[in-house]
Design a protein around this motif. Structure first.
Motif, PDB file in Angstrom:
ATOM      1  N   MET A   1      43.713  20.973  17.388  1.00  0.00           N
ATOM      2  CA  MET A   1      44.030  22.304  16.843  1.00  0.00           C
ATOM      3  C   MET A   1      43.771  23.372  17.884  1.00  0.00           C
ATOM      4  SD  MET A   1      42.460  24.136  13.470  1.00  0.00           S
ATOM      5  CE  MET A   1      42.768  25.851  13.131  1.00  0.00           C
ATOM      6  N   ILE A   2      44.704  24.296  18.044  1.00  0.00           N
ATOM      7  CA  ILE A   2      44.582  25.344  19.032  1.00  0.00           C
ATOM      8  C   ILE A   2      43.937  26.561  18.386  1.00  0.00           C
ATOM      9  CG2 ILE A   2      45.881  26.879  20.550  1.00  0.00           C
ATOM     10  CD1 ILE A   2      48.086  24.773  20.517  1.00  0.00           C
ATOM     11  N   GLN A   3      42.908  27.076  18.993  1.00  0.00           N
ATOM     12  CA  GLN A   3      42.310  28.324  18.536  1.00  0.00           C
ATOM     13  C   GLN A   3      42.401  29.318  19.683  1.00  0.00           C
ATOM     14  OE1 GLN A   3      41.312  29.194  15.657  1.00  0.00           O
ATOM     15  NE2 GLN A   3      41.274  27.257  14.584  1.00  0.00           N
ATOM     16  N   GLU A   4      43.133  30.396  19.471  1.00  0.00           N
ATOM     17  CA  GLU A   4      43.335  31.353  20.539  1.00  0.00           C
ATOM     18  C   GLU A   4      42.848  32.727  20.108  1.00  0.00           C
ATOM     19  OE1 GLU A   4      46.913  31.109  22.767  1.00  0.00           O
ATOM     20  OE2 GLU A   4      47.556  29.326  21.717  1.00  0.00           O
ATOM     21  N   LYS A   5      42.301  33.454  21.020  1.00  0.00           N
ATOM     22  CA  LYS A   5      41.778  34.779  20.722  1.00  0.00           C
ATOM     23  C   LYS A   5      42.919  35.709  20.337  1.00  0.00           C
ATOM     24  CE  LYS A   5      38.991  38.495  22.711  1.00  0.00           C
ATOM     25  NZ  LYS A   5      38.300  38.969  23.922  1.00  0.00           N
ATOM     26  N   THR A   6      42.671  36.500  19.308  1.00  0.00           N
ATOM     27  CA  THR A   6      43.700  37.375  18.783  1.00  0.00           C
ATOM     28  C   THR A   6      43.577  38.779  19.352  1.00  0.00           C
ATOM     29  OG1 THR A   6      43.654  36.139  16.737  1.00  0.00           O
ATOM     30  CG2 THR A   6      44.666  38.312  16.658  1.00  0.00           C
ATOM     31  N   ASN A   7      44.710  39.343  19.790  1.00  0.00           N
ATOM     32  CA  ASN A   7      44.749  40.745  20.174  1.00  0.00           C
ATOM     33  C   ASN A   7      45.342  41.521  19.018  1.00  0.00           C
ATOM     34  OD1 ASN A   7      43.816  40.334  22.783  1.00  0.00           O
ATOM     35  ND2 ASN A   7      45.870  39.804  23.518  1.00  0.00           N
ATOM     36  N   THR A   8      44.638  42.495  18.490  1.00  0.00           N
ATOM     37  CA  THR A   8      45.133  43.270  17.366  1.00  0.00           C
ATOM     38  C   THR A   8      45.115  44.737  17.708  1.00  0.00           C
ATOM     39  OG1 THR A   8      42.894  43.356  16.452  1.00  0.00           O
ATOM     40  CG2 THR A   8      44.318  41.590  15.681  1.00  0.00           C
ATOM     41  N   ASP A   9      45.804  45.525  16.876  1.00  0.00           N
ATOM     42  CA  ASP A   9      45.817  46.958  17.129  1.00  0.00           C
ATOM     43  C   ASP A   9      44.489  47.572  16.694  1.00  0.00           C
ATOM     44  OD1 ASP A   9      48.029  47.569  14.305  1.00  0.00           O
ATOM     45  OD2 ASP A   9      45.868  47.184  14.371  1.00  0.00           O
ATOM     46  N   SER A  10      44.327  48.864  16.942  1.00  0.00           N
ATOM     47  CA  SER A  10      43.043  49.512  16.711  1.00  0.00           C
ATOM     48  C   SER A  10      42.658  49.516  15.253  1.00  0.00           C
ATOM     49  CB  SER A  10      43.084  50.950  17.232  1.00  0.00           C
ATOM     50  OG  SER A  10      44.114  51.690  16.610  1.00  0.00           O
ATOM     51  N   GLN A  11      43.653  49.634  14.364  1.00  0.00           N
ATOM     52  CA  GLN A  11      43.336  49.657  12.938  1.00  0.00           C
ATOM     53  C   GLN A  11      42.735  48.327  12.511  1.00  0.00           C
ATOM     54  OE1 GLN A  11      46.631  49.526  10.238  1.00  0.00           O
ATOM     55  NE2 GLN A  11      45.474  50.464   8.575  1.00  0.00           N
ATOM     56  N   THR A  12      43.371  47.222  12.934  1.00  0.00           N
ATOM     57  CA  THR A  12      42.868  45.916  12.566  1.00  0.00           C
ATOM     58  C   THR A  12      41.497  45.674  13.171  1.00  0.00           C
ATOM     59  OG1 THR A  12      45.124  45.079  12.454  1.00  0.00           O
ATOM     60  CG2 THR A  12      43.390  43.444  12.607  1.00  0.00           C
ATOM     61  N   ALA A  13      41.326  46.090  14.441  1.00  0.00           N
ATOM     62  CA  ALA A  13      40.033  45.911  15.083  1.00  0.00           C
ATOM     63  C   ALA A  13      38.938  46.642  14.320  1.00  0.00           C
ATOM     64  CB  ALA A  13      40.100  46.420  16.524  1.00  0.00           C
ATOM     65  N   THR A  14      39.256  47.831  13.824  1.00  0.00           N
ATOM     66  CA  THR A  14      38.285  48.602  13.063  1.00  0.00           C
ATOM     67  C   THR A  14      37.863  47.851  11.811  1.00  0.00           C
ATOM     68  OG1 THR A  14      39.251  50.658  13.853  1.00  0.00           O
ATOM     69  CG2 THR A  14      37.924  50.787  11.862  1.00  0.00           C
ATOM     70  N   GLU A 246      53.446  32.275  22.316  1.00  0.00           N
ATOM     71  CA  GLU A 246      54.690  32.077  23.061  1.00  0.00           C
ATOM     72  C   GLU A 246      54.419  31.405  24.403  1.00  0.00           C
ATOM     73  OE1 GLU A 246      58.628  34.788  23.973  1.00  0.00           O
ATOM     74  OE2 GLU A 246      56.649  35.718  24.153  1.00  0.00           O
ATOM     75  N   LYS A 247      53.214  31.620  24.962  1.00  0.00           N
ATOM     76  CA  LYS A 247      52.838  31.050  26.258  1.00  0.00           C
ATOM     77  C   LYS A 247      51.877  29.866  26.111  1.00  0.00           C
ATOM     78  CE  LYS A 247      53.215  35.649  28.330  1.00  0.00           C
ATOM     79  NZ  LYS A 247      52.460  36.775  28.933  1.00  0.00           N
ATOM     80  N   SER A 248      51.778  29.317  24.906  1.00  0.00           N
ATOM     81  CA  SER A 248      50.826  28.239  24.633  1.00  0.00           C
ATOM     82  C   SER A 248      51.080  27.014  25.517  1.00  0.00           C
ATOM     83  CB  SER A 248      50.920  27.837  23.162  1.00  0.00           C
ATOM     84  OG  SER A 248      50.185  26.665  22.909  1.00  0.00           O
ATOM     85  N   ASP A 249      50.025  26.274  25.807  1.00  0.00           N
ATOM     86  CA  ASP A 249      50.160  25.003  26.527  1.00  0.00           C
ATOM     87  C   ASP A 249      50.715  23.910  25.632  1.00  0.00           C
ATOM     88  OD1 ASP A 249      49.105  26.128  28.825  1.00  0.00           O
ATOM     89  OD2 ASP A 249      47.036  25.591  28.316  1.00  0.00           O
ATOM     90  N   ASP A 250      50.712  24.141  24.327  1.00  0.00           N
ATOM     91  CA  ASP A 250      51.190  23.156  23.359  1.00  0.00           C
ATOM     92  C   ASP A 250      52.715  23.255  23.253  1.00  0.00           C
ATOM     93  OD1 ASP A 250      52.013  21.970  20.836  1.00  0.00           O
ATOM     94  OD2 ASP A 250      49.893  21.941  20.257  1.00  0.00           O
ATOM     95  N   GLU A 251      53.403  22.195  23.654  1.00  0.00           N
ATOM     96  CA  GLU A 251      54.862  22.212  23.668  1.00  0.00           C
ATOM     97  C   GLU A 251      55.438  22.421  22.278  1.00  0.00           C
ATOM     98  OE1 GLU A 251      58.552  19.237  24.970  1.00  0.00           O
ATOM     99  OE2 GLU A 251      56.517  18.875  25.744  1.00  0.00           O
ATOM    100  N   TRP A 252      54.812  21.820  21.253  1.00  0.00           N
ATOM    101  CA  TRP A 252      55.297  21.964  19.875  1.00  0.00           C
ATOM    102  C   TRP A 252      55.197  23.415  19.422  1.00  0.00           C
ATOM    103  CZ3 TRP A 252      53.273  23.435  15.110  1.00  0.00           C
ATOM    104  CH2 TRP A 252      54.042  23.087  13.990  1.00  0.00           C
ATOM    105  N   VAL A 253      54.111  24.089  19.765  1.00  0.00           N
ATOM    106  CA  VAL A 253      53.959  25.501  19.430  1.00  0.00           C
ATOM    107  C   VAL A 253      55.041  26.336  20.114  1.00  0.00           C
ATOM    108  CG1 VAL A 253      52.477  27.538  19.687  1.00  0.00           C
ATOM    109  CG2 VAL A 253      51.488  25.356  18.932  1.00  0.00           C
ATOM    110  N   ARG A 254      55.258  26.070  21.399  1.00  0.00           N
ATOM    111  CA  ARG A 254      56.264  26.853  22.147  1.00  0.00           C
ATOM    112  C   ARG A 254      57.675  26.638  21.598  1.00  0.00           C
ATOM    113  NH1 ARG A 254      53.983  24.607  26.651  1.00  0.00           N
ATOM    114  NH2 ARG A 254      55.975  23.612  27.177  1.00  0.00           N
TER     115      ARG A 254
END
Length: 258
Positions: A1-14, A246-254
């Protein structure tokens, strides 16, 4: 299972420490068909979470479990900090009023005009509205989806995109805090799909809604998502921003992005 850090906008971060939806170890089978095999996810206040997956992966079943339309076999489903698997029907209905659900086909009543469709929903859940108040609420929500002129039309007179908008208006008229979208752009042309995607963002910003969006439409996913999850074999296989996955190392995800 791939767990990747999420980048969110300021509202979500708050609001990152304010989950309004939490699902833990969710299982659901239909006979011998195991659809969900331990789903774990959370959605923060004000966030748009997009869930992707191949047909039959359990995307729609997940959100139907979330509102009790499908009963889970096992697991915890917390909405507004209440586990809906442990409450009675009356308590569940009180929570459902705070959740909007847009079905794939918009689910309008064909024998009712747009005004009647919206008024029926509002009168069913909000008691004591005067005719004037009812009309004002209907006109306001139609303005919000850009279809004020369609108030007296019948569903048969509406295009696919218009039906989606009216279905969305009927969902929004109760002012839900959470909105669940099941394939909001399915069957629409590219331009109309883009318009619906823009509308979902406008609703999020204006009403500060929290949303889960089930879609196969990658343009919609890219445009509307703060975060993506991809289901595979009954579990969350990958999680992250659109750009990360979109840039995942997992071919199935890409493969979803090609």
């Amino acid at each position: 299972m791939i767990q990747e850090k999420t980048n969110t906008d300021s509202q979500t971060a708050t609001n990152k420490n304010v989950p309004v939806i939490e699902i833990k170890d969710l299982y659901k089978s239909f006979g011998k068909n195991e659809v969900l095999k331990g789903i774990n996810l959370s959605v923060n206040k004000g966030e748009n979470l997009v869930i992707l997956g191949r047909s039959g992966s359990g995307k729609s079943i997940t959100i139907k479990c979330l509102v009790g339309l499908v009963v889970a076999d096992k697991g915890e489903i917390k909405v507004f900090d209440t586990d809906i698997t442990k409450i009675d029907t009356n308590e569940l209905n009180e929570i459902r009023i705070r959740i909007g659900f847009l079905f794939q086909n918009a689910a309008l009543y064909d024998s009712m005009s747009v005004r009647e469709n919206l008024g029926f929903t509002l009168k069913r859940h909000v008691k004591g509205l005067s005719p004037k108040e009812l009309e004002l609420e209907i006109r306001e929500v139609l303005e919000n989806v850009g279809l004020a002129d369609a108030i007296d039309k019948m569903p048969s007179e509406l295009s696919g995109g218009m039906r989606k908008r009216i279905g969305l208006a009927r969902t929004l008229i109760l002012k839900p805090e959470i909105v669940l979208y099941d394939e909001p752009t399915t069957g629409l042309d590219t331009i109309t799909s883009r318009e619906i995607s823009e509308l979902l963002l406008d609703i999020q910003k204006k009403n500060k809604t929290t949303s889960i969006i089930i879609t196969h439409d990658m343009a919609c996913a890219k445009h509307t998502s703060d975060r993506l999850m991809i289901l595979k074999d009954g579990v969350i296989h990958a999680e992250g921003s659109y750009e990360e996955l979109e840039k995942s190392d997992d071919e199935w995800v890409r493969s979803f992005f090609s």
